[in-house]
Design a protein around this motif. Sequence first.
Motif, PDB file in Angstrom:
ATOM      1  N   PRO A 100      45.386  15.723  -5.006  1.00 34.40           N
ATOM      2  CA  PRO A 100      46.573  16.574  -4.833  1.00 34.40           C
ATOM      3  C   PRO A 100      46.717  17.633  -5.937  1.00 34.40           C
ATOM      4  N   ILE A 101      46.230  17.325  -7.145  1.00 30.95           N
ATOM      5  CA  ILE A 101      46.370  18.277  -8.252  1.00 30.95           C
ATOM      6  C   ILE A 101      45.600  19.569  -7.980  1.00 30.95           C
ATOM      7  N   THR A 102      44.543  19.483  -7.179  1.00 32.90           N
ATOM      8  CA  THR A 102      43.736  20.676  -6.902  1.00 32.90           C
ATOM      9  C   THR A 102      44.434  21.633  -5.938  1.00 32.90           C
ATOM     10  N   LEU A 103      45.514  21.191  -5.328  1.00 33.30           N
ATOM     11  CA  LEU A 103      46.270  22.064  -4.431  1.00 33.30           C
ATOM     12  C   LEU A 103      47.178  23.019  -5.200  1.00 33.30           C
ATOM     13  N   THR A 104      47.516  22.645  -6.444  1.00 34.44           N
ATOM     14  CA  THR A 104      48.439  23.473  -7.227  1.00 34.44           C
ATOM     15  C   THR A 104      47.810  24.061  -8.482  1.00 34.44           C
ATOM     16  N   ALA A 105      46.831  23.389  -9.059  1.00 31.65           N
ATOM     17  CA  ALA A 105      46.223  23.882 -10.303  1.00 31.65           C
ATOM     18  C   ALA A 105      45.245  25.003  -9.996  1.00 31.65           C
ATOM     19  N   PRO A 106      45.305  26.089 -10.773  1.00 32.65           N
ATOM     20  CA  PRO A 106      44.343  27.179 -10.565  1.00 32.65           C
ATOM     21  C   PRO A 106      42.915  26.722 -10.884  1.00 32.65           C
ATOM     22  N   ILE A 107      41.977  27.323 -10.190  1.00 35.16           N
ATOM     23  CA  ILE A 107      40.560  27.057 -10.421  1.00 35.16           C
ATOM     24  C   ILE A 107      39.899  28.390 -10.747  1.00 35.16           C
ATOM     25  N   LEU A 108      39.352  28.488 -11.963  1.00 36.80           N
ATOM     26  CA  LEU A 108      38.625  29.693 -12.356  1.00 36.80           C
ATOM     27  C   LEU A 108      37.138  29.379 -12.275  1.00 36.80           C
ATOM     28  N   GLU A 109      36.425  30.163 -11.477  1.00 33.92           N
ATOM     29  CA  GLU A 109      34.996  29.935 -11.293  1.00 33.92           C
ATOM     30  C   GLU A 109      34.219  30.619 -12.411  1.00 33.92           C
ATOM     31  N   LYS A 110      33.333  29.854 -13.061  1.00 35.45           N
ATOM     32  CA  LYS A 110      32.479  30.405 -14.121  1.00 35.45           C
ATOM     33  C   LYS A 110      31.421  31.290 -13.492  1.00 35.45           C
ATOM     34  N   PRO A 111      31.076  32.393 -14.112  1.00 28.86           N
ATOM     35  CA  PRO A 111      31.728  32.946 -15.297  1.00 28.86           C
ATOM     36  C   PRO A 111      33.017  33.666 -14.912  1.00 28.86           C
ATOM     37  N   PHE A 112      34.019  33.560 -15.755  1.00 28.46           N
ATOM     38  CA  PHE A 112      35.284  34.242 -15.505  1.00 28.46           C
ATOM     39  C   PHE A 112      35.609  35.133 -16.699  1.00 28.46           C
ATOM     40  N   ASP A 113      36.476  36.085 -16.466  1.00 33.01           N
ATOM     41  CA  ASP A 113      36.892  37.020 -17.503  1.00 33.01           C
ATOM     42  C   ASP A 113      37.962  36.358 -18.370  1.00 33.01           C
ATOM     43  N   LEU A 114      37.819  36.479 -19.682  1.00 29.11           N
ATOM     44  CA  LEU A 114      38.792  35.855 -20.591  1.00 29.11           C
ATOM     45  C   LEU A 114      40.194  36.428 -20.406  1.00 29.11           C
ATOM     46  N   ASN A 115      40.285  37.693 -20.032  1.00 29.59           N
ATOM     47  CA  ASN A 115      41.607  38.277 -19.772  1.00 29.59           C
ATOM     48  C   ASN A 115      42.273  37.622 -18.564  1.00 29.59           C
ATOM     49  N   THR A 116      41.465  37.259 -17.569  1.00 28.48           N
ATOM     50  CA  THR A 116      42.000  36.550 -16.403  1.00 28.48           C
ATOM     51  C   THR A 116      42.556  35.197 -16.833  1.00 28.48           C
ATOM     52  N   LEU A 117      41.828  34.502 -17.702  1.00 30.50           N
ATOM     53  CA  LEU A 117      42.303  33.220 -18.228  1.00 30.50           C
ATOM     54  C   LEU A 117      43.605  33.402 -18.986  1.00 30.50           C
ATOM     55  N   GLN A 118      43.652  34.402 -19.850  1.00 28.24           N
ATOM     56  CA  GLN A 118      44.865  34.657 -20.624  1.00 28.24           C
ATOM     57  C   GLN A 118      46.059  34.933 -19.714  1.00 28.24           C
ATOM     58  N   GLU A 119      45.863  35.760 -18.700  1.00 28.90           N
ATOM     59  CA  GLU A 119      46.956  36.070 -17.762  1.00 28.90           C
ATOM     60  C   GLU A 119      47.439  34.823 -17.036  1.00 28.90           C
ATOM     61  N   LYS A 120      46.512  33.962 -16.614  1.00 29.63           N
ATOM     62  CA  LYS A 120      46.859  32.734 -15.905  1.00 29.63           C
ATOM     63  C   LYS A 120      47.651  31.796 -16.825  1.00 29.63           C
ATOM     64  N   ILE A 121      47.204  31.673 -18.076  1.00 22.03           N
ATOM     65  CA  ILE A 121      47.908  30.817 -19.039  1.00 22.03           C
ATOM     66  C   ILE A 121      49.326  31.330 -19.251  1.00 22.03           C
ATOM     67  N   GLN A 122      49.459  32.618 -19.502  1.00 20.82           N
ATOM     68  CA  GLN A 122      50.782  33.197 -19.755  1.00 20.82           C
ATOM     69  C   GLN A 122      51.709  32.987 -18.554  1.00 20.82           C
ATOM     70  N   GLU A 123      51.174  33.203 -17.368  1.00 20.43           N
ATOM     71  CA  GLU A 123      51.952  33.023 -16.135  1.00 20.43           C
ATOM     72  C   GLU A 123      52.431  31.571 -15.993  1.00 20.43           C
ATOM     73  N   MET A 124      51.550  30.638 -16.290  1.00 23.47           N
ATOM     74  CA  MET A 124      51.888  29.226 -16.113  1.00 23.47           C
ATOM     75  C   MET A 124      52.837  28.690 -17.195  1.00 23.47           C
ATOM     76  N   LEU A 125      52.736  29.233 -18.401  1.00 30.30           N
ATOM     77  CA  LEU A 125      53.558  28.733 -19.506  1.00 30.30           C
ATOM     78  C   LEU A 125      54.881  29.475 -19.656  1.00 30.30           C
ATOM     79  N   SER A 126      55.065  30.557 -18.891  1.00 30.38           N
ATOM     80  CA  SER A 126      56.312  31.320 -19.056  1.00 30.38           C
ATOM     81  C   SER A 126      57.476  30.661 -18.314  1.00 30.38           C
TER      82      SER A 126
END
Length: 125
Positions: free
Chosen positions: A99-125
């Motif tokens: 069930p966790i995979t239905l809500t948690a984002p999945i970033l496919e390697k290789p991914f852009d670090l800016n994409t990771l940063q944006e996802k983190i900020q969105e989730m922690l805000s």
Amino acid sequence: MSEDAQDVVLIVEDEPVILMLLADYLSGLGYRVLQAENGEQAFEILASKPHLDMMITDYRLPGGITGVMIAEPAVKLRPDLKVIFISGYAAEIRESGSPITLTAPILEKPFDLNTLQEKIQEMLS
């Protein structure tokens, strides 16, 4: 981000170069970073640390452990914990049936670090 309000991020990644890169990048953005190279280390950190805001975990880890196997009990113990999966095998994560995979984002390697940063900020805000 002020020093006294640092978000704590656990990175679970068995590839040392990727772990170092992610840890350095997120530390540079002001996050407090904890690192685990395998499931055993991740469980030790989860058991010993009273506060974590986010876990970023690879899917395929040594010893037959998956990121989902770490994330599921972690989120049960800490319902506010945010999780991001990173993997070169994103389809395997989706097909795990967790069930966790239905809500948690999945970033496919290789991914852009800016994409990771944006996802983190969105989730922690």
